[in-house]
Design a protein around this motif. Structure first.
Motif, PDB file in Angstrom:
ATOM      1  N   ASP A  65       0.817  -1.211   0.000  1.00 58.38           N
ATOM      2  CA  ASP A  65       0.000   0.000   0.000  1.00 58.38           C
ATOM      3  C   ASP A  65       0.852   1.263   0.000  1.00 58.38           C
ATOM      4  OD1 ASP A  65      -2.468  -1.352   0.015  1.00 58.38           O
ATOM      5  OD2 ASP A  65      -2.316  -1.656   2.184  1.00 58.38           O
ATOM      6  N   CYS A  66       1.844   1.306  -0.874  1.00 60.14           N
ATOM      7  CA  CYS A  66       2.732   2.472  -0.977  1.00 60.14           C
ATOM      8  C   CYS A  66       2.310   3.335  -2.161  1.00 60.14           C
ATOM      9  CB  CYS A  66       4.180   2.041  -1.157  1.00 60.14           C
ATOM     10  SG  CYS A  66       4.848   1.182   0.266  1.00 60.14           S
ATOM     11  N   TYR A  67       2.727   4.576  -2.124  1.00 57.00           N
ATOM     12  CA  TYR A  67       2.432   5.528  -3.190  1.00 57.00           C
ATOM     13  C   TYR A  67       3.730   6.257  -3.538  1.00 57.00           C
ATOM     14  CZ  TYR A  67      -0.022   9.178  -5.776  1.00 57.00           C
ATOM     15  OH  TYR A  67      -0.457  10.029  -6.751  1.00 57.00           O
ATOM     16  N   PHE A  68       4.299   5.947  -4.702  1.00 57.12           N
ATOM     17  CA  PHE A  68       5.517   6.599  -5.178  1.00 57.12           C
ATOM     18  C   PHE A  68       5.093   7.701  -6.155  1.00 57.12           C
ATOM     19  CE2 PHE A  68       6.977   2.379  -4.013  1.00 57.12           C
ATOM     20  CZ  PHE A  68       8.183   2.630  -3.388  1.00 57.12           C
ATOM     21  N   GLU A  69       5.435   8.959  -5.851  1.00 51.59           N
ATOM     22  CA  GLU A  69       5.043  10.072  -6.709  1.00 51.59           C
ATOM     23  C   GLU A  69       6.241  10.962  -7.004  1.00 51.59           C
ATOM     24  OE1 GLU A  69       1.820  13.737  -6.924  1.00 51.59           O
ATOM     25  OE2 GLU A  69       1.983  12.563  -5.105  1.00 51.59           O
ATOM     26  N   ASP A  70       6.362  11.386  -8.275  1.00 48.40           N
ATOM     27  CA  ASP A  70       7.432  12.289  -8.728  1.00 48.40           C
ATOM     28  C   ASP A  70       8.812  11.771  -8.336  1.00 48.40           C
ATOM     29  OD1 ASP A  70       5.649  14.052  -9.908  1.00 48.40           O
ATOM     30  OD2 ASP A  70       5.363  15.150  -8.036  1.00 48.40           O
ATOM     31  N   ILE A  71       9.061  10.500  -8.604  1.00 47.15           N
ATOM     32  CA  ILE A  71      10.353   9.886  -8.282  1.00 47.15           C
ATOM     33  C   ILE A  71      11.226   9.888  -9.531  1.00 47.15           C
ATOM     34  CG2 ILE A  71      11.527   7.778  -7.554  1.00 47.15           C
ATOM     35  CD1 ILE A  71       9.957   8.968  -5.327  1.00 47.15           C
ATOM     36  N   THR A  72      12.407  10.434  -9.395  1.00 46.77           N
ATOM     37  CA  THR A  72      13.437  10.327 -10.424  1.00 46.77           C
ATOM     38  C   THR A  72      14.586   9.552  -9.810  1.00 46.77           C
ATOM     39  OG1 THR A  72      12.788  12.445 -11.354  1.00 46.77           O
ATOM     40  CG2 THR A  72      14.939  11.600 -11.981  1.00 46.77           C
ATOM     41  N   SER A  73      14.950   8.469 -10.450  1.00 48.04           N
ATOM     42  CA  SER A  73      15.966   7.603  -9.858  1.00 48.04           C
ATOM     43  C   SER A  73      17.140   7.461 -10.810  1.00 48.04           C
ATOM     44  CB  SER A  73      15.377   6.232  -9.546  1.00 48.04           C
ATOM     45  OG  SER A  73      14.939   5.618 -10.739  1.00 48.04           O
ATOM     46  N   SER A  74      18.291   7.355 -10.226  1.00 48.71           N
ATOM     47  CA  SER A  74      19.504   7.165 -11.003  1.00 48.71           C
ATOM     48  C   SER A  74      20.243   5.970 -10.425  1.00 48.71           C
ATOM     49  CB  SER A  74      20.365   8.426 -10.915  1.00 48.71           C
ATOM     50  OG  SER A  74      21.602   8.201 -11.538  1.00 48.71           O
TER      51      SER A  74
ATOM     52  N   VAL B 250       1.105   2.128  -5.955  1.00 52.46           N
ATOM     53  CA  VAL B 250       0.849   3.028  -7.083  1.00 52.46           C
ATOM     54  C   VAL B 250       2.141   3.787  -7.386  1.00 52.46           C
ATOM     55  CG1 VAL B 250      -0.460   5.020  -7.883  1.00 52.46           C
ATOM     56  CG2 VAL B 250      -1.572   3.283  -6.478  1.00 52.46           C
ATOM     57  N   PHE B 251       2.516   3.794  -8.667  1.00 49.46           N
ATOM     58  CA  PHE B 251       3.670   4.553  -9.141  1.00 49.46           C
ATOM     59  C   PHE B 251       3.128   5.670 -10.032  1.00 49.46           C
ATOM     60  CE2 PHE B 251       5.128   0.253  -8.370  1.00 49.46           C
ATOM     61  CZ  PHE B 251       6.283   0.457  -7.651  1.00 49.46           C
ATOM     62  N   TYR B 252       3.220   6.917  -9.571  1.00 56.41           N
ATOM     63  CA  TYR B 252       2.674   8.052 -10.308  1.00 56.41           C
ATOM     64  C   TYR B 252       3.797   9.012 -10.686  1.00 56.41           C
ATOM     65  CZ  TYR B 252      -0.200  12.059 -11.504  1.00 56.41           C
ATOM     66  OH  TYR B 252      -0.768  13.096 -12.183  1.00 56.41           O
ATOM     67  N   ASN B 253       3.949   9.258 -11.989  1.00 57.87           N
ATOM     68  CA  ASN B 253       4.960  10.184 -12.517  1.00 57.87           C
ATOM     69  C   ASN B 253       6.364   9.803 -12.051  1.00 57.87           C
ATOM     70  OD1 ASN B 253       5.845  12.379 -14.019  1.00 57.87           O
ATOM     71  ND2 ASN B 253       5.676  13.782 -12.299  1.00 57.87           N
ATOM     72  N   THR B 254       6.740   8.559 -12.300  1.00 58.66           N
ATOM     73  CA  THR B 254       8.067   8.069 -11.919  1.00 58.66           C
ATOM     74  C   THR B 254       8.807   7.590 -13.162  1.00 58.66           C
ATOM     75  OG1 THR B 254       7.349   5.792 -11.568  1.00 58.66           O
ATOM     76  CG2 THR B 254       7.188   7.275  -9.687  1.00 58.66           C
ATOM     77  N   ASP B 255      10.098   7.364 -13.006  1.00 56.01           N
ATOM     78  CA  ASP B 255      10.873   6.743 -14.078  1.00 56.01           C
ATOM     79  C   ASP B 255      11.308   5.334 -13.680  1.00 56.01           C
ATOM     80  OD1 ASP B 255      12.839   7.301 -12.232  1.00 56.01           O
ATOM     81  OD2 ASP B 255      14.247   8.151 -13.672  1.00 56.01           O
TER      82      ASP B 255
END
Length: 109
Positions: A13-22, A35-40
């Protein structure tokens, strides 16, 4: 998130939002109702992971620059500089020929 590796983790039940990962990866992780929202975060970043009832909404598109190590930006400019130096002898020779034989003959040749 920069250069993070999650191993054997449970995300429920996590919510990942606006994540940019390198250079971030998830190894042997389980995601339940996440939920993954606006992530890469794309498929190749989930190694042997289970995704149960997960949603990917509005993923980031296009080429995301990945400067995973600090010297990478320096190397981009250095390689460009070396390419410029490689064409320098040809530019000098063509300038000398232009003076010697003339612009019209050079263009005709």
């Amino acid at each position: 998130m920069k250069s993070v590796t999650f191993e054997d983790s449970l995300f429920e039940d996590c919510y990942f939002e606006d994540i940019t990962s390198s250079n971030t990866f998830f190894k042997n992780c389980t995601f339940i109702a996440t939920v993954f929202y606006n992530t890469d975060l794309f498929e190749y970043k989930f190694l042997n992971s289970r995704l149960v009832n997960c949603s990917f909404l509005h993923n980031k598109e296009g080429c995301q620059l990945d400067f995973s190590d600090d010297n990478n930006a320096y190397m981009i400019y250095f390689v460009s500089f070396l390419g410029t130096l490689a064409v320098l002898p040809g530019n000098i020779v063509s300038a000398l020929l232009m003076d010697k034989i003339g612009r019209l003959r050079m263009l005709g040749g």
